[in-house]
Design an enzyme around this catalytic site. Sequence first.
Site, mmCIF file in Angstrom:
data_model
loop_
_atom_site.group_PDB
_atom_site.id
_atom_site.type_symbol
_atom_site.label_atom_id
_atom_site.label_comp_id
_atom_site.label_asym_id
_atom_site.label_seq_id
_atom_site.Cartn_x
_atom_site.Cartn_y
_atom_site.Cartn_z
ATOM 1 C CB CYS A 1 -1.773 6.759 1.651
ATOM 2 S SG CYS A 1 -3.012 5.750 2.408
ATOM 3 C CD GLU B 1 -2.130 2.000 2.005
ATOM 4 O OE1 GLU B 1 -1.919 3.121 1.505
ATOM 5 O OE2 GLU B 1 -2.333 1.807 3.222
HETATM 6 C C1 UN1 Z 1 -3.361 5.548 5.018
HETATM 7 O O1 UN1 Z 1 -3.258 6.770 4.928
HETATM 8 O O2 UN1 Z 1 -2.343 4.812 4.888
HETATM 9 O O3 UN1 Z 1 -9.203 6.000 4.093
HETATM 10 C C2 UN1 Z 1 -4.607 4.845 5.372
HETATM 11 C C3 UN1 Z 1 -8.547 6.597 4.942
HETATM 12 C C4 UN1 Z 1 -8.210 5.838 6.208
HETATM 13 C C5 UN1 Z 1 -6.988 5.004 6.013
HETATM 14 C C6 UN1 Z 1 -5.815 5.718 5.412
HETATM 15 N N1 UN1 Z 1 -9.314 4.995 6.560
HETATM 16 O O4 UN1 Z 1 -8.197 7.748 4.819
#
Ligand code: UN1
Length: 509
Positions: free
Chosen positions: A298, A264
Amino acid sequence: MTQTVTDHFTEQLSLRARALLHGLGADLPTEGALTVRTPVSGGVLARVPADGPQDVAAAIARADSAFRAWRTVPAPVRAAVVRRLAALLVTHRDELAELVTLEAGKIGAEAVGEVQEMIDVCEFAVGLSRQLYGLTMPSERPGHRLMETWHPLGVVGVISAFNFPVAVWAWNTAIALVCGDTVVWKPSETTPLTALACHTLLRRAAAEVGADPEVHQLVTGGAEAGEALVDDRRVALVSATGSVRMGAAVAPRVAARFGRCLLELGGNNAAIVTPSADLDLAVRGIVFAAAGTAGQRCTSLRRLIVHHSVADGLVERLRAAYDQLRVGNPLDEGVLVGPLIDGRAFDAMQEALARARAESGEIVCGGERVELVGPGAYYVRPAIVRMPAQTELVREETFAPILYVLTYDTIDEAIGLNNAVPQGLSSAIFTLDQREAERFLAADGSDCGIANVNIGTSGAEIGGAFGGEKHTGGGRESGSDSWKTYMRRATNTINYSTGLPLAQGIHFG
Ligand code: UN1
């Protein structure tokens, strides 16, 4: 603040972190080679051991040995550990959230949300423990049964990032444990304290339900520790969250030993705003996705692709909304934007803004540093930048609160811009036009792992599979059938007849 005041403040934060950890049952070692700083003040919070390759190998050996027995425990019985963990998380939600704030700089509401995300995935995993279904297929041979069985995979190495220091661990660990795997966790070297807290809670949960606490191992350290985990043949699956650069280093090394990877990596997420969009809703969705978590998810919104007919009005409304955003100490009530994780993140943001200016970008607002708690803390006002085109800069992910605004004329052009970046994590469209929405979700629409309608790019629920395509790495974790990555599949053909017919009608001798 003067240096003395900052030092005093950091000392208070450090004592608070220690007290929180103690309350969660974890005691901090008094020294270690890994320096943990709080982004809140930039000062030193604690020092923890930096594990080397030998420590990592020892942790893997313990996890591997625990796996031998754990894999034979029935899945619904394994789930007891995860159920108990969820209960402990409910009890300690606020303390753990505060520790997340101290260590990662998240505002309170988001830190609590992160712990809630852990609880949610634990509940999901408990239910899943009775649903690790295999298929049965009609056999072409009489008196035969054809079926699939799912078995535990082995040791799962979890490498997690600073920005979701605990939730992403929980996505992996809750699922891995009910699937019968054991876990070795290497958290970001920036956030080992929250990791220590979770590790302690999980081992306590295991002990309380009579399971082997050795099913979970924690290693703290930097790249060397991560590499030891990546290269060890006993680690069946490496689940890594972080930069594209990190993923590009990890994937070939794991592949070379025929291990499995779940990646990821970066996102460069866009939202399209069409002429029919509900702009009130769009503004709310955009501000949370772009400025929330100081742009350090992310899934953060980094590109806004707006129809030229609504662009000026929308940008003006966004600028007004950004003006209202309170940037500051994330421990304070009412603050919506906390600090960047460190000076490197700040430098990357400033460099991107300088490049944007050089490329004739117009800084609509933000980007400047807000001096709050001293020289080592990096608070910035989230920025909006209108760009004349989707340049190389816009195609890169800068892990900071910069929202680039681009305009379009046709929906095809907008979808083309959405897809014309190396990353493929999240995307969204704001429209009340069903044709446009369906076009965005179709096979030739958004190429991302997440494609939303009338909500922002971030803040996914745990029930869906989470991850993305292209340079995002292709992995899927958390809900839906992501569990399949954590198990191995066996296809079984059972002959309950007295004959031995061969498949494909072959007669042999
Ligand atoms: C991340 O930033 O690695 O959808 C995960 C989202 C959160 C998870 C982010 N539930 O923004």
